[in-house]
Design a protein around this motif. Structure first.
Motif, PDB file in Angstrom:
ATOM      1  N   LEU A  99       0.834  -1.209   0.000  1.00  0.00           N
ATOM      2  CA  LEU A  99       0.000   0.000   0.000  1.00  0.00           C
ATOM      3  C   LEU A  99       0.864   1.252   0.000  1.00  0.00           C
ATOM      4  CD1 LEU A  99      -2.875  -0.879   2.507  1.00  0.00           C
ATOM      5  CD2 LEU A  99      -2.989  -0.773   0.024  1.00  0.00           C
ATOM      6  N   GLY A 103       0.844   3.932  -2.980  1.00  0.00           N
ATOM      7  CA  GLY A 103       0.558   5.338  -2.727  1.00  0.00           C
ATOM      8  C   GLY A 103       1.656   6.257  -3.237  1.00  0.00           C
ATOM      9  N   ILE A 128      -1.463  10.198  -0.300  1.00  0.00           N
ATOM     10  CA  ILE A 128      -2.215   9.075  -0.854  1.00  0.00           C
ATOM     11  C   ILE A 128      -1.776   7.769  -0.196  1.00  0.00           C
ATOM     12  CG2 ILE A 128      -2.652   7.737  -2.944  1.00  0.00           C
ATOM     13  CD1 ILE A 128      -2.533  10.250  -4.554  1.00  0.00           C
ATOM     14  N   LEU A 132      -4.147   5.341   2.063  1.00  0.00           N
ATOM     15  CA  LEU A 132      -4.373   3.942   1.719  1.00  0.00           C
ATOM     16  C   LEU A 132      -4.001   3.020   2.872  1.00  0.00           C
ATOM     17  CD1 LEU A 132      -3.105   3.757  -1.983  1.00  0.00           C
ATOM     18  CD2 LEU A 132      -5.471   3.755  -1.173  1.00  0.00           C
ATOM     19  N   SER A 135      -6.626   3.433   5.711  1.00  0.00           N
ATOM     20  CA  SER A 135      -7.900   2.838   5.287  1.00  0.00           C
ATOM     21  C   SER A 135      -7.799   1.319   5.223  1.00  0.00           C
ATOM     22  CB  SER A 135      -8.300   3.405   3.925  1.00  0.00           C
ATOM     23  OG  SER A 135      -8.411   4.801   3.967  1.00  0.00           O
ATOM     24  N   LEU A 189      -2.188  -1.850  -7.979  1.00  0.00           N
ATOM     25  CA  LEU A 189      -3.051  -0.894  -7.283  1.00  0.00           C
ATOM     26  C   LEU A 189      -2.853   0.530  -7.812  1.00  0.00           C
ATOM     27  CD1 LEU A 189      -2.713  -2.166  -3.593  1.00  0.00           C
ATOM     28  CD2 LEU A 189      -4.588  -2.583  -5.176  1.00  0.00           C
ATOM     29  N   LEU A 232      -8.813   9.012  -7.064  1.00  0.00           N
ATOM     30  CA  LEU A 232      -8.636   8.358  -5.774  1.00  0.00           C
ATOM     31  C   LEU A 232      -9.977   8.145  -5.086  1.00  0.00           C
ATOM     32  CD1 LEU A 232      -6.728   7.379  -3.484  1.00  0.00           C
ATOM     33  CD2 LEU A 232      -6.725   9.744  -2.645  1.00  0.00           C
ATOM     34  N   SER A 235     -11.703   5.190  -7.028  1.00  0.00           N
ATOM     35  CA  SER A 235     -11.013   3.908  -7.157  1.00  0.00           C
ATOM     36  C   SER A 235     -10.573   3.305  -5.831  1.00  0.00           C
ATOM     37  CB  SER A 235      -9.780   4.074  -8.059  1.00  0.00           C
ATOM     38  OG  SER A 235      -8.841   4.967  -7.476  1.00  0.00           O
ATOM     39  N   ALA A 236     -10.425   4.115  -4.789  1.00  0.00           N
ATOM     40  CA  ALA A 236      -9.911   3.609  -3.516  1.00  0.00           C
ATOM     41  C   ALA A 236     -10.756   2.470  -2.942  1.00  0.00           C
ATOM     42  CB  ALA A 236      -9.781   4.754  -2.509  1.00  0.00           C
ATOM     43  N   LEU A 239      -9.877  -0.664  -4.972  1.00  0.00           N
ATOM     44  CA  LEU A 239      -8.487  -1.083  -4.774  1.00  0.00           C
ATOM     45  C   LEU A 239      -8.291  -1.701  -3.395  1.00  0.00           C
ATOM     46  CD1 LEU A 239      -6.596   1.964  -6.348  1.00  0.00           C
ATOM     47  CD2 LEU A 239      -7.199  -0.216  -7.421  1.00  0.00           C
ATOM     48  N   LEU A 240      -8.903  -1.098  -2.370  1.00  0.00           N
ATOM     49  CA  LEU A 240      -8.755  -1.639  -1.018  1.00  0.00           C
ATOM     50  C   LEU A 240      -9.467  -2.985  -0.868  1.00  0.00           C
ATOM     51  CD1 LEU A 240      -9.178   1.606   1.120  1.00  0.00           C
ATOM     52  CD2 LEU A 240      -7.093   0.295   0.736  1.00  0.00           C
TER      53      LEU A 240
END
Length: 257
Positions: A99, A103, A128, A132, A135, A189, A232, A235-236, A239-240
């Motif tokens: 991550l 980022g 970022i 990430l 989160s 990612l 972001l 998409s976050a 992606l997460l």
């Protein structure tokens, strides 16, 4: 009465040896496990978590009695348990590194690398990457990370039981595979941001060739920053979720079991 006390003493000694052997693996891994092994977590909390995981894992694993081992074998067992715990924790810590690297790639691509979001206790990260990581840790904790880690510890004894020695060649091969997979995940990612930055720079070059008098850098800088933040935002979550799925898949087969 004395015989009963002698039996209880023998049982307590066996239980302490079993708990200490399990604690070596659990305590070593707890230094690097996500959420539990973060630098911001106090040492007392980490110690309490390690003892709690030891109490959960110890009754479910088979630990040979210390009386059946020689002094040399017992020493090698204690050292190997610590090494296995470090390897287990390192495999999980690589997901956090993924991550962070993702980022950093995304921030470099969208001109947001100069914005820092880390605390003074750790190396500064782009905003970022910090977002990430925080989160991802929160999502993993909400998804039952403690239960999955406990099951991962139990299953690690199926792959490497007490007394097993992790060979240097096997450890190197496993580490190289895990590190390469971590960097591959990080690039995957960050791929939306890298692709968007590539398209943006190509378009900026075409506009600059078409209108040399226009200061496209001043016009395009706010656009790439705003576009990166919007990308972001959308998409976050996806992606997460991919990252969490990979983490859970690893915990289902720890140490490549």
């Amino acid at each position: 009465m004395i015989e009963t006390l002698a039996q209880l003493l023998g049982f307590s000694q066996a239980a302490l040896v079993t708990g200490f052997t399990v604690f070596l693996r659990v305590g070593a891994a707890m230094m690097m496990i996500p959420a539990f092994g973060e630098a911001g977590v106090p040492a007392r909390i980490r110690l309490a978590a390690a003892l709690a995981f030891t109490a959960i894992v110890a009754p479910m694993v088979d630990v040979p009695p210390a009386s059946s081992l020689t002094d040399i074998a017992l020493s090698l067992t204690l050292v190997s348990e610590t090494v296995i715990g470090l390897v287990f924790g390192f495999g999980l810590r690589l997901f956090i590194y993924a991550l962070q690297v993702a980022g950093s790639m995304a921030a470099q691509s969208t001109s947001l690398a100069q914005i820092f979001g880390a605390s003074k206790d750790v190396d500064p990260q782009p905003a970022i990457g910090h977002l990430l990581v925080v989160s991802g840790l929160a999502l993993a904790a909400m998804s039952g990370l403690h239960v999955q880690v406990a099951l991962g510890f139990v299953q690690s004894y199926d792959v490497l039981p007490v007394g097993a020695v992790l060979g240097a060649g096997e450890a190197m091969e496993w580490g190289v595979a895990r590190i390469s997979a971590s960097f591959g995940m990080a690039f995957s990612l960050a791929a939306p941001f890298i692709i968007a930055a590539l398209i943006y720079n190509i378009a900026l070059g075409v506009i600059n060739r078409a209108m040399p008098q226009l200061m496209v850098a001043f016009v395009g800088a706010p656009a790439i920053t705003a576009g990166g933040l919007i990308l972001l935002f959308f998409s976050a979550p996806y992606l997460l979720s991919l990252w969490l799925e990979a983490l859970q898949r690893y915990l289902a087969t720890p140490l490549g079991g």
